[in-house]
Design a protein around this motif. Structure first.
Motif, short mmCIF file in Angstrom:
data_model
loop_
_atom_site.label_atom_id
_atom_site.label_comp_id
_atom_site.label_asym_id
_atom_site.label_seq_id
_atom_site.Cartn_x
_atom_site.Cartn_y
_atom_site.Cartn_z
N ALA A 197 15.65 3.87 9.16
CA ALA A 197 15.53 3.68 7.71
C ALA A 197 16.65 2.77 7.23
CB ALA A 197 15.56 5.03 7.00
N VAL A 198 16.63 1.55 7.72
CA VAL A 198 17.67 0.54 7.43
C VAL A 198 17.03 -0.59 6.62
CG1 VAL A 198 19.34 -1.03 8.45
CG2 VAL A 198 18.83 1.14 9.58
N ARG A 199 17.75 -1.09 5.64
CA ARG A 199 17.20 -2.12 4.76
C ARG A 199 16.65 -3.32 5.54
NH1 ARG A 199 18.88 -1.62 -0.67
NH2 ARG A 199 20.38 0.08 -0.99
N ASP A 200 17.47 -3.85 6.43
CA ASP A 200 17.05 -5.05 7.16
C ASP A 200 15.83 -4.77 8.04
OD1 ASP A 200 19.11 -6.40 5.99
OD2 ASP A 200 20.46 -6.28 7.72
N LEU A 201 15.76 -3.59 8.64
CA LEU A 201 14.61 -3.26 9.48
C LEU A 201 13.35 -3.09 8.65
CD1 LEU A 201 16.11 -0.77 12.10
CD2 LEU A 201 15.77 -3.23 12.29
N PHE A 233 6.54 8.79 -5.55
CA PHE A 233 6.93 7.79 -6.56
C PHE A 233 7.25 6.47 -5.87
CE2 PHE A 233 10.85 9.94 -5.34
CZ PHE A 233 11.79 8.91 -5.21
N LEU A 234 7.20 5.39 -6.65
CA LEU A 234 7.47 4.06 -6.13
C LEU A 234 8.94 3.73 -6.29
CD1 LEU A 234 4.39 2.03 -7.50
CD2 LEU A 234 4.68 3.15 -5.27
N SER A 235 9.46 2.97 -5.31
CA SER A 235 10.85 2.55 -5.33
C SER A 235 10.95 1.23 -4.56
CB SER A 235 11.74 3.63 -4.70
OG SER A 235 13.11 3.30 -4.83
N THR A 236 12.16 0.78 -4.29
CA THR A 236 12.36 -0.43 -3.50
C THR A 236 13.45 -0.19 -2.45
OG1 THR A 236 14.01 -1.31 -5.06
CG2 THR A 236 11.71 -1.97 -5.39
N LEU A 237 13.30 -0.87 -1.33
CA LEU A 237 14.30 -0.81 -0.27
C LEU A 237 14.27 -2.14 0.48
CD1 LEU A 237 16.39 0.87 1.29
CD2 LEU A 237 14.55 1.63 2.78
N GLY A 238 15.40 -2.82 0.49
CA GLY A 238 15.47 -4.11 1.16
C GLY A 238 14.54 -5.15 0.56
N GLY A 239 14.30 -5.06 -0.73
CA GLY A 239 13.41 -6.01 -1.39
C GLY A 239 11.93 -5.71 -1.18
N VAL A 240 11.61 -4.57 -0.58
CA VAL A 240 10.23 -4.18 -0.29
C VAL A 240 9.87 -3.00 -1.18
CG1 VAL A 240 8.62 -3.34 1.46
CG2 VAL A 240 10.42 -4.98 2.08
N THR A 241 8.70 -3.06 -1.81
CA THR A 241 8.22 -1.93 -2.60
C THR A 241 7.75 -0.83 -1.66
OG1 THR A 241 7.52 -3.37 -4.42
CG2 THR A 241 6.54 -1.17 -4.32
N VAL A 242 8.33 0.35 -1.84
CA VAL A 242 7.98 1.48 -0.97
C VAL A 242 7.59 2.67 -1.83
CG1 VAL A 242 9.47 0.74 0.92
CG2 VAL A 242 10.38 2.28 -0.84
N ARG A 243 6.90 3.56 -1.21
CA ARG A 243 6.51 4.82 -1.84
C ARG A 243 7.32 5.93 -1.21
NH1 ARG A 243 0.72 6.79 -0.59
NH2 ARG A 243 0.59 8.86 -1.54
#
Length: 438
Positions: A197-201, A233-243
Motif C-alpha cells: 500500500a505504497v503511493r508509488d506502487l 467512500f472515495l479518496s485519493t492515493l498517489g494521484g489515483v482515485t481509490v475507494r
C-alpha cells in the motif's frame, strides 16, 4: 544421444522446438555435437526441479530409466560443465514463454484476479552466494543460509505464475514489485497485502490499466471525498482515485468464542453497484492463494530443502528451472479443470499432479503427442480422479507447528482446528452494514 532429453508428459507443454529456439536465441546451443547436447541439459535441469531431493546424476538415472537404450552415464564433472555451458538465459527465456494465465482461466465479474507477494528461498552457504544474496540478520546472529528474495504475481484459482523477479535478500519486496508489473493489463485485479500500500506502487499499478485491491493500515489517514451507499467512500492515493472500505470481520469458533479484527481495503473499483463492498472484502481472502503457491514450491516440491547450486549463476539457473517446471505442471492441471463440467481449479491436488508427473518422467511416457490430441493427459486424469474436498471454513491457531527444540515447550497450546462462522460488517461511521459470509 538426445533420448534422455525429455520431461515425461510435460514435454508436450515444453516441446523440443521450444527448447531449441530459446537455446538458439540465447546462444546456449553447442557448436559441435556433444555427449551432452544442450537440449538434453535443459530437460535435465527442468526434471531436477521436480526431483528436488536428488542430485543431478540421480535425476539423470530417472530420465533414462524408461528408455530401451539408456546409454552411458555422464560423470558429475561432465554435468557441471554442461550446465555452465547452457547458462541462465535459456532457462529464463523458457520460463517467460510459459508464464501467464492458462487459456480459459476463471474470472470474477469479468476480471482475472491475481495476487502479489514475496517469499525467500535458502541457498547453499558458499562465499559466492553469501556475497551475492546475503542473509537475514538479527539478534540471533543471522540465518544459517543465504536467502534469495522472490516476488511473484500469481493468477488466483489456477495459481499459475504470471511474472517473477528475484535477487539479493537485502532488496525489499516493494523494490522488486515494479519489475513484475509488466504482466498487468486492463481486465485484471491485483490483490496485495499492507506492504504494497505504497503511493508509488498504487500509481504504477493504475498506469498499467489493471485494478487493485490492497489492504492498508487502519490508522492510515485517507481524506473522505464522497461517501457511498454501501459504507465505503472515495479518496485519493498517489494521484489515483481509490475507494476505501473499512470492515470488521468476526470469526465465531465452534459456536462459542469470538474473535474480531478491523480491516481497511483500498481499491480502484469505484463502482459500488457492480462491486459491493462486502463482496470485495470476501474476495480479498483469495490473496492467500499466493501463499499456497509458495507452499507448493517450497514445501511440496522442494521439501523445505536448500537449493543445490553454490554459485549465483547456478542459483539463477536452478530457480528458473524450478519455476518453469512448476508452471508446466500448473498448465497441465488447468487443462484438466478447464472443461465446464470438470472440477474447480481449487479442487485440483498439486501433490497428485507432481507425483504423477514424476512417474511419467521415470517411465519416459507421453513424450510425443499422439495423432489424437489429448489435452487432459495422464496427469489431468489423475487429478480429476482424486479431487480435493471443498474447502471448509475452519480456523487454526497461529502457533509453531514444529519447534526448533525436540523438547516440550513450557505451557499448553490449543492445537485444535475449529469450525468457524465468519461475519463481515462494513463500517460507515456510526452505521454498520452486516452480512454473513458464504
Amino acid at each position: 544421444m538426445f533420448a534422455p532429453g525429455h520431461l515425461g508428459e510435460l514435454t508436450q507443454l515444453v516441446p523440443f522446438e521450444m527448447v531449441d529456439e530459446v537455446l538458439a536465441e540465447a546462444g546456449g546451443r553447442e557448436r559441435r555435437l556433444r555427449d551432452l547436447p544442450s537440449r538434453v541439459v535443459v530437460y535435465l535441469l527442468l526434471a531436477a526441479g521436480l526431483f528436488a531431493e536428488l542430485g543431478y546424476r540421480q535425476v539423470w538415472a530417472r530420465l533414462v530409466s524408461g528408455l530401451a537404450e539408456p546409454g552411458p552415464v555422464p560423470s558429475s564433472s561432465a554435468l557441471v560443465q554442461a550446465r555452465r555451458r547452457v547458462g541462465v538465459a535459456p532457462l529464463k527465456a523458457l520460463f517467460e514463454l510459459l508464464a501467464g494465465p492458462p487459456a480459459g482461466a476463471a474470472r470474477w465479474r469479468g476480471l482475472l484476479v491475481c495476487a502479489l507477494d514475496g517469499t525467500t528461498l535458502a541457498v547453499p552457504d558458499s562465499e559466492a552466494n553469501l556475497a551475492r544474496y546475503g542473509h537475514q540478520s538479527g539478534s540471533h546472529g543471522g540465518s544459517g543460509y543465504p536467502l534469495v528474495r522472490l516476488v511473484a504475481v500469481v493468477a488466483c484459482g489456477t495459481r499459475a505464475l504470471l511474472a517473477v523477479r528475484f535477487g539479493p535478500f537485502k532488496t525489499g519486496e516493494t523494490s522488486y514489485a515494479p519489475k513484475v508489473f509488466g504482466c498487468l493489463r486492463s481486465g485484471m485485479l491485483l490483490l496485495g497485502d499492507r506492504n504494497f500500500a505504497v503511493r508509488d506502487l498504487v500509481t504504477a499499478i493504475a498506469a498499467t490499466g489493471a485494478d487493485l485491491l490492497i489492504r492498508c493500515k487502519n490508522s492510515r489517514p485517507m481524506p473522505r471525498l464522497a461517501s457511498l451507499p454501501d459504507g465505503s467512500f472515495l479518496s485519493t492515493l498517489g494521484g489515483v482515485t481509490v475507494r476505501v472500505i473499512d470492515a470488521e470481520i468476526t470469526v465465531t469458533l465452534s459456536g462459542t468464542s469470538r474473535r474480531s479484527g478491523r480491516y481497511r481495503l483500498i481499491t480502484t473499483l469505484t463502482d459500488h453497484h457492480r462491486y459491493p463492498a462486502r463482496d470485495l472484502v470476501t474476495l480479498y481472502h483469495h490473496r492467500w492463494e499466493i501463499e499456497t503457491t509458495y507452499l507448493e514450491l517450497k514445501s511440496t516440491t522442494l521439501g523445505g530443502r536448500v537449493l543445490r547450486a553454490r554459485t549465483p549463476q547456478g542459483i539463477d539457473q536452478e530457480i528458473y528451472a524450478l519455476l518453469t517446471a512448476y508452471q508446466a505442471l500448473r498448465l497441465a492441471m488447468a487443462d484438466a479443470t478447464s472443461a465446464p463440467t470438470a472440477l474447480s481449479a481449487d479442487q485440483a491436488s498439486f501433490t497428485i499432479a507432481l507425483h504423477t508427473a514424476r512417474d511419467q518422467i521415470i517411465h519416459a511416457a507421453g513424450i510425443i503427442a499422439d495423432s489424437v490430441v489429448d489435452l487432459i493427459g495422464t496427469i489431468g486424469r489423475a487429478v480429476l480422479a482424486d479431487p480435493l474436498p471443498p474447502r471448509r471454513v475452519r480456523v487454526s491457531p497461529r502457533i509453531v507447528k514444529r519447534a526448533i527444540s525436540k523438547h516440550r515447550a513450557k505451557g499448553q497450546a490449543d492445537r485444535t482446528n475449529h469450525r468457524a462462522a465468519i461475519a463481515i460488517a462494513v463500517l460507515s461511521g456510526p452505521e454498520l452494514t452486516t452480512a454473513q459470509a458464504p
